[in-house]
Design a protein around this motif. Sequence first.
Motif, short mmCIF file in Angstrom:
data_model
loop_
_atom_site.label_atom_id
_atom_site.label_comp_id
_atom_site.label_asym_id
_atom_site.label_seq_id
_atom_site.Cartn_x
_atom_site.Cartn_y
_atom_site.Cartn_z
N ILE A 1 0.82 -1.22 0.00
CA ILE A 1 0.00 0.00 0.00
C ILE A 1 0.85 1.26 0.00
N ALA A 2 2.17 1.11 0.12
CA ALA A 2 3.02 2.28 0.19
C ALA A 2 2.90 3.11 -1.08
N GLY A 3 2.93 4.41 -0.91
CA GLY A 3 2.90 5.28 -2.07
C GLY A 3 1.52 5.52 -2.65
N THR A 4 0.46 5.12 -1.93
CA THR A 4 -0.88 5.28 -2.48
C THR A 4 -1.46 6.65 -2.19
N SER A 5 -0.78 7.44 -1.33
CA SER A 5 -1.35 8.71 -0.91
C SER A 5 -0.59 9.88 -1.52
N ALA A 6 -1.33 10.90 -1.90
CA ALA A 6 -0.71 12.09 -2.46
C ALA A 6 -0.94 13.25 -1.52
N ARG A 7 0.18 13.81 -0.99
CA ARG A 7 0.08 14.97 -0.12
C ARG A 7 1.22 15.92 -0.45
N SER A 8 1.13 17.12 0.08
CA SER A 8 2.20 18.07 -0.11
C SER A 8 3.44 17.58 0.62
N GLN A 9 4.58 18.09 0.23
CA GLN A 9 5.85 17.68 0.81
C GLN A 9 5.95 18.13 2.27
N PRO A 10 6.65 17.37 3.14
CA PRO A 10 7.20 16.06 2.82
C PRO A 10 6.11 15.00 2.75
N ALA A 11 6.30 14.03 1.87
CA ALA A 11 5.33 12.96 1.74
C ALA A 11 5.30 12.12 3.00
N PRO A 12 4.16 11.54 3.32
CA PRO A 12 4.10 10.66 4.49
C PRO A 12 5.08 9.51 4.33
N PRO A 13 5.74 9.10 5.39
CA PRO A 13 6.70 8.00 5.28
C PRO A 13 6.02 6.69 4.90
N ASP A 14 6.75 5.88 4.19
CA ASP A 14 6.26 4.56 3.82
C ASP A 14 5.90 3.79 5.09
N PRO A 15 4.67 3.25 5.21
CA PRO A 15 4.30 2.50 6.41
C PRO A 15 5.24 1.34 6.73
N ALA A 16 5.84 0.75 5.69
CA ALA A 16 6.74 -0.38 5.92
C ALA A 16 7.94 0.03 6.78
N LEU A 17 8.31 1.31 6.75
CA LEU A 17 9.44 1.76 7.57
C LEU A 17 9.17 1.59 9.05
#
Length: 468
Positions: A21-37
């Motif tokens: 599911i990582a990378g499914t969200s679009a937001r202004s910078q900084p992007a939300p961190p990958d949940p897998a982290l």
Amino acid sequence: MFPRHACVRMVFAAGLGVLAIAGTSARSQPAPPDPALFFQATSADPAVADAALARIAPAWRDDYTPMIVDLARFLPVASRAPADSPLPAIRARLIRFLEARTGQRFGDDLNRWREWMWARPYAPHPDYMAFKAAVYRGAVEPRMGDFLTGRSLIRLDEIDWGGVKVNGIPPLDSPRTVGAADAGWLRDSHVVFGLVVNGEARAYPRRILAWHELARDELGGVPLTVVYCTLCGTVIPYRSTVGGVQRTFGTSGLLYRSNKLMFDEETGSLWSTLDGAPVVGPLVGQDLRLAVEPVVTTTWGEWRTAHPDTTVVSLETGFDRDYAEGAAYRDYFATDDLMFRVSRVDRRLDNKAEVLGLLLPAAGGGRQAVALSVAFLDRQRIYHGAWEGQSLVVLTSPAGANRVYDAGPIRFVRWEAEDRVVDTANQAWTVTEEALVGPARRRLPRRPAFRAFWFGWFAQFPETLLVK
């Protein structure tokens, strides 16, 4: 209470599901961190964990605190782990990171972290639901994670694990019943939950229901789900058919504000047991709410006298439990302490002071919650109240059983017998489970109401009106 999974097995088995599911969200910078982290941050290898935290840090927002708390919740402190376990060190690493990022100094006290994050506006990581599902899928069991999908009407960071797996507290399914004459094991002082549906009476002894918390039954030809949240002290009999579908309910093992969340087998949606509506999952937004049958908390002696033809749930449940009166949750009921933290409490009453809860249709839509102190009702055995333009009377029996009826313009002034009250015109009315029956068979219908612990009711309905 806590699973004993090895850390790597727990987090990476769960985390693999989040990678997709990582990378499914679009937001202004900084992007939300990958949940897998966040899962990698629980690695037993400090280099892997530190590298993951270093990648989370630049994109950190305090709104991500629940993700760290959810992970730490399943990692034991040193005093609860074997001496050679890496888990306490992993938990300590997460807490240090959380303190550094937020500036808060709550240490290892997860309850204080919860209070702090619950006091903030709710703006979670965009993939928080899938993340939390992965945590529970790996830390408890796969099916529990499956409940956390679709839409949610409640804060997901207030959902907690109750310590059992799905249906780990086994529901009673079409429980065996016996007649009153065959229930010699019940003493007159024992507490039962009584209801009558289409003229058929049944008693559910608290000493039995407390071990199962849910009974799938049929009474008066109506399929019922009788749900008991022992933590918040509520027993509510719901009609199982809603939206034209008869649903099969079970115990999810999850709590919301210390309130039991049940689920339906047909869709896996989570339902509030206090509100009778789906709050997470596919059924959210379909305008569904379970119909409630009136129930009374009373003594077996009083119920049996009023309903000599009653049936009662038998001790022969098919399960090996200590069904002695007061055996279930004895330590919990003995104090005012909570087993699970809630986001808000109200000190006007003790946490576990009993209230009689009402949910009344409100003008303009919605519902108005009303709570009446049971101690107050014991002193005011006939109590008239008006809320949302509705005039009601609450009658309390000699054994302390509370029943609520529509009163309209009629005022009741005294009890004439254990089952009769008298109005201002000196006319007697008979107290029944369905209605107050008066002159010329006039009927004042009963309203559903149920007991609850004050903390549980207030946590769910903070705008409640309180009578005490």
